[in-house]
Motif scaffolding. Structure first.
Motif, PDB file in Angstrom:
ATOM      1  N   ASP A 172     -25.867 -34.756  -5.824  1.00 44.48           N
ATOM      2  CA  ASP A 172     -24.772 -34.248  -5.000  1.00 44.48           C
ATOM      3  C   ASP A 172     -25.324 -33.753  -3.657  1.00 44.48           C
ATOM      4  O   ASP A 172     -26.454 -33.260  -3.585  1.00 44.48           O
ATOM      5  CB  ASP A 172     -24.099 -33.089  -5.751  1.00 44.48           C
ATOM      6  CG  ASP A 172     -22.804 -32.620  -5.116  1.00 44.48           C
ATOM      7  OD1 ASP A 172     -21.733 -32.970  -5.653  1.00 44.48           O
ATOM      8  OD2 ASP A 172     -22.858 -31.883  -4.097  1.00 44.48           O
ATOM      9  N   HIS A 193     -16.993 -35.211  -0.927  1.00 39.66           N
ATOM     10  CA  HIS A 193     -17.754 -36.311  -1.537  1.00 39.66           C
ATOM     11  C   HIS A 193     -16.822 -37.481  -1.868  1.00 39.66           C
ATOM     12  O   HIS A 193     -16.519 -37.742  -3.023  1.00 39.66           O
ATOM     13  CB  HIS A 193     -18.440 -35.846  -2.807  1.00 39.66           C
ATOM     14  CG  HIS A 193     -19.155 -34.543  -2.657  1.00 39.66           C
ATOM     15  ND1 HIS A 193     -19.916 -34.224  -1.554  1.00 39.66           N
ATOM     16  CD2 HIS A 193     -19.236 -33.463  -3.479  1.00 39.66           C
ATOM     17  CE1 HIS A 193     -20.423 -33.003  -1.713  1.00 39.66           C
ATOM     18  NE2 HIS A 193     -20.020 -32.528  -2.861  1.00 39.66           N
ATOM     19  N   HIS A 243     -26.539 -33.633 -10.592  1.00 41.00           N
ATOM     20  CA  HIS A 243     -25.962 -32.857  -9.498  1.00 41.00           C
ATOM     21  C   HIS A 243     -27.049 -32.308  -8.575  1.00 41.00           C
ATOM     22  O   HIS A 243     -27.085 -32.597  -7.387  1.00 41.00           O
ATOM     23  CB  HIS A 243     -25.096 -31.706 -10.019  1.00 41.00           C
ATOM     24  CG  HIS A 243     -24.387 -30.999  -8.907  1.00 41.00           C
ATOM     25  ND1 HIS A 243     -25.013 -30.074  -8.101  1.00 41.00           N
ATOM     26  CD2 HIS A 243     -23.125 -31.123  -8.435  1.00 41.00           C
ATOM     27  CE1 HIS A 243     -24.163 -29.665  -7.181  1.00 41.00           C
ATOM     28  NE2 HIS A 243     -23.010 -30.278  -7.361  1.00 41.00           N
ATOM     29  N   HIS A 292     -24.671 -31.094  -2.348  1.00 39.73           N
ATOM     30  CA  HIS A 292     -24.951 -29.664  -2.481  1.00 39.73           C
ATOM     31  C   HIS A 292     -26.093 -29.350  -3.437  1.00 39.73           C
ATOM     32  O   HIS A 292     -26.266 -28.195  -3.849  1.00 39.73           O
ATOM     33  CB  HIS A 292     -23.683 -28.933  -2.939  1.00 39.73           C
ATOM     34  CG  HIS A 292     -22.570 -29.030  -1.939  1.00 39.73           C
ATOM     35  ND1 HIS A 292     -21.384 -29.658  -2.195  1.00 39.73           N
ATOM     36  CD2 HIS A 292     -22.512 -28.616  -0.656  1.00 39.73           C
ATOM     37  CE1 HIS A 292     -20.625 -29.609  -1.110  1.00 39.73           C
ATOM     38  NE2 HIS A 292     -21.281 -28.986  -0.170  1.00 39.73           N
ATOM     39  N   GLU A 302     -22.128 -28.776 -11.503  1.00 42.51           N
ATOM     40  CA  GLU A 302     -22.499 -27.765 -10.507  1.00 42.51           C
ATOM     41  C   GLU A 302     -22.247 -26.406 -11.147  1.00 42.51           C
ATOM     42  O   GLU A 302     -21.198 -26.193 -11.748  1.00 42.51           O
ATOM     43  CB  GLU A 302     -21.645 -27.933  -9.248  1.00 42.51           C
ATOM     44  CG  GLU A 302     -21.949 -26.908  -8.175  1.00 42.51           C
ATOM     45  CD  GLU A 302     -21.329 -27.264  -6.827  1.00 42.51           C
ATOM     46  OE1 GLU A 302     -20.867 -28.406  -6.669  1.00 42.51           O
ATOM     47  OE2 GLU A 302     -21.301 -26.393  -5.958  1.00 42.51           O
TER      48      GLU A 302
HETATM   49 ZN   LIG Z   1     -20.943 -30.953  -3.866  1.00 40.32          ZN
END
Ligand SMILES: [Zn+2]
Length: 512
Positions: free
Chosen positions: A140, A164, A107, A142, A11
């Motif tokens: 992910d 998570h 991600h 996000h 990330e």
């Molecule tokens: Zn995340």
């Protein structure tokens, strides 16, 4: 069946000056190739481990190529991305005739210098190499899901959790769905809605925020329906400066059940949209007010949480706004805080434990923070290596770089680290003998992921409004590539009606 596996999970925060390179992966997380991927993941619980273990149970052989992960950080350098991409593609190409399917663990909010959508780029490149063979991708919660990310894989899975705590289960699910659907891949389609909203993360944690809990429960129900492969909510991390930024809904379904899937996808998107004002209503306190409230409360520990400096969102972890207030607290209270400052760490490592030192700390990378002077007694030094023991990244070894602990007032300790300190798991404190459960005040930097570990310690939490690269008020984020005029909360009058875009057989079918 034999499945090619690769992972590139990072990330990033576009605004961070701290670039991520191969050395960063190696020192802070892992950068593995071939069979060492399997051996490393024997004692780890992430999506890669879940995928490998489940494939073993299903009698599916895994061909591991490359796996890289590190704590969120600044953008990946172009050369690093090229090298990892090259390794993944070469590995897949060499074994292509003997591989039946592919799994990528990514991600979704990684930014590379000069490349806004590297995950979309990587998926496109893998697709060019593997032709029509099945490709499953996990992302992910996000992740910033772009059209390219929906176009190229056959099945997309998200964590559907925040914190998570189901990374391993996400890998398990990826393997199970691949095995279950691999002879029906040509009949699967992806439905995608991008929402025109870029909201903070503090009120997106699933268990304690009813609108989010209902969304995820609804996804679970929908996934039980005939013809629905997966239903996913993606609450984007807002600190990547890319044109295609926003939260999303993605459904994978069998084409015979398309109408139903489209209706579900639209309804999930509409429900997520309805939650926007709720998500926006984050309450934060000034450092002075937060410390005052914490000291007045009968609860211990109180977590003083600086989300704008959240290393889990790629921020630099070098805010000292809270430290500035705590340095003046009289009398002292048992306190632990953490700050990133390589120069101050170096100064400590050139001193002796027990010695008094005077340091300048903080504000080294954060453009809105200024360094401060602090003195105290050097209490311990460390190489900064520790292992995650909480429910997120369980078993993964990480490093905060060299670290030191300064007692700046009696019983008040400042941990100083070379790399930004990832505070989702208190192990970074515990590995240096600092026990959060014995403190009155504990400094953390995390919008929501801290709950996975800290919820096992009864506590009170206050959000502290400090300067940093992951501020909650997204209208203050200095985007340069994002047209905010049509996005909530930049434009409060923006209207939205969900119209799912359908992708089938690697192509967009009905883009409206
Ligand atoms: Zn995340």
């Amino acid at each position: 069946m034999r499945v090619g596996l690769s992972a590139l999970i990072l990330e990033t925060n576009s605004f961070s000056p701290q670039k991520s390179d191969l050395r960063y992966f190696k020192e802070n997380g892992f950068l593995l190739a071939g069979d060492e991927i399997v051996s490393y993941h024997h004692h780890v619980r992430n999506e890669v481990a879940g995928f490998i273990d489940t494939c073993a149970t299903l009698g599916v052989e895994v061909y591991p190529v490359c796996a890289a992960w590190a704590v969120p950080h600044g953008p990946l350098t172009r050369i690093t991305y090229r090298k990892i991409k090259h390794t993944i593609l070469t590995g897949f190409i060499e074994e292509l005739p003997r591989l039946d399917a592919f799994y990528l663990a990514l991600h979704g909010s990684m930014v590379v210098e000069g490349l806004d959508d590297p995950e979309g780029d990587l998926m496109a490149a893998v697709r060019r190499v593997i032709g029509t063979k099945p490709l499953v991708v996990s992302l992910d919660f996000h992740g910033n899901i772009t059209k390219a990310m929906v176009r190229h894989p056959d099945i997309i899975i998200g964590y559907n959790s925040y914190p998570h705590n189901n990374m391993y289960e996400t890998g398990e699910k990826s393997a199970r769905l691949l095995s279950q659907y691999w002879d029906q891949i040509p009949q699967l389609c992806r439905l995608y809605v991008k929402l025109p909203m870029v909201t903070p993360l503090e009120r997106m944690t699933i268990d304690d925020n009813p609108p989010m809990r209902r969304l995820i429960e609804r996804c679970d129900e929908i996934e039980k329906e005939t013809g629905i492969v997966s239903a996913n909510v993606f609450g984007v991390q807002p600190w990547i400066d890319v044109p295609e930024l926003g939260s999303s809904i993605v459904l994978v379904a069998h084409r015979d059940h398309l109408e139903k899937a489209q209706a579900y996808c639209a309804k999930l998107a509409q429900d997520f949209w309805k939650a926007r004002h709720y998500l926006q209503a984050v309450v934060q306190y000034s450092p002075e007010e937060a410390v005052k409230q914490a000291l007045a409360s009968g609860i211990a520990p109180v977590l003083l949480n600086e989300p704008a400096d959240n290393v889990g969102s790629g921020a630099t972890g070098d805010s000292v706004s809270l430290l500035r207030v705590l340095a003046d607290v009289e009398p002292s209270v048992p306190t632990i805080l953490t700050v990133c400052d390589p120069k101050a760490v170096d100064r400590c490592h050139r001193s002796k434990v027990g010695q008094s030192v005077e340091l300048v700390v903080g504000g080294q990378y954060n453009p809105w923070e200024t360094p401060m002077r602090i003195s105290g007694v050097l209490r311990s030094l460390s190489d900064g290596v520790y292992r995650f023991r909480g429910p997120v990244q369980t078993g993964v070894t990480t490093s905060m770089g060299r670290a030191a602990v300064l007692e700046f007032k009696p019983g008040m300790y400042l941990q100083i680290t070379e790399l930004p300190p990832y505070t989702i798991d208190p192990e970074h404190y515990r590995c240096m003998g600092l026990m959060p459960e014995r403190m009155k005040l504990v400094g953390i930097k995390s919008q929501g992921s801290y709950k996975a570990s800290y919820n096992s310690i009864p506590h009170m939490m206050l959000f502290v409004d400090s300067p940093g690269l992951s501020r909650s008020d997204t209208t203050k984020v200095p985007y340069t590539k994002l047209d905010t005029s049509h996005l909530y909360p930049f434009n409060l009058k923006v209207r939205f009606r969900a119209r799912p875009i359908m992708f089938m057989k690697n192509s967009e079918v009905n883009h409206e």
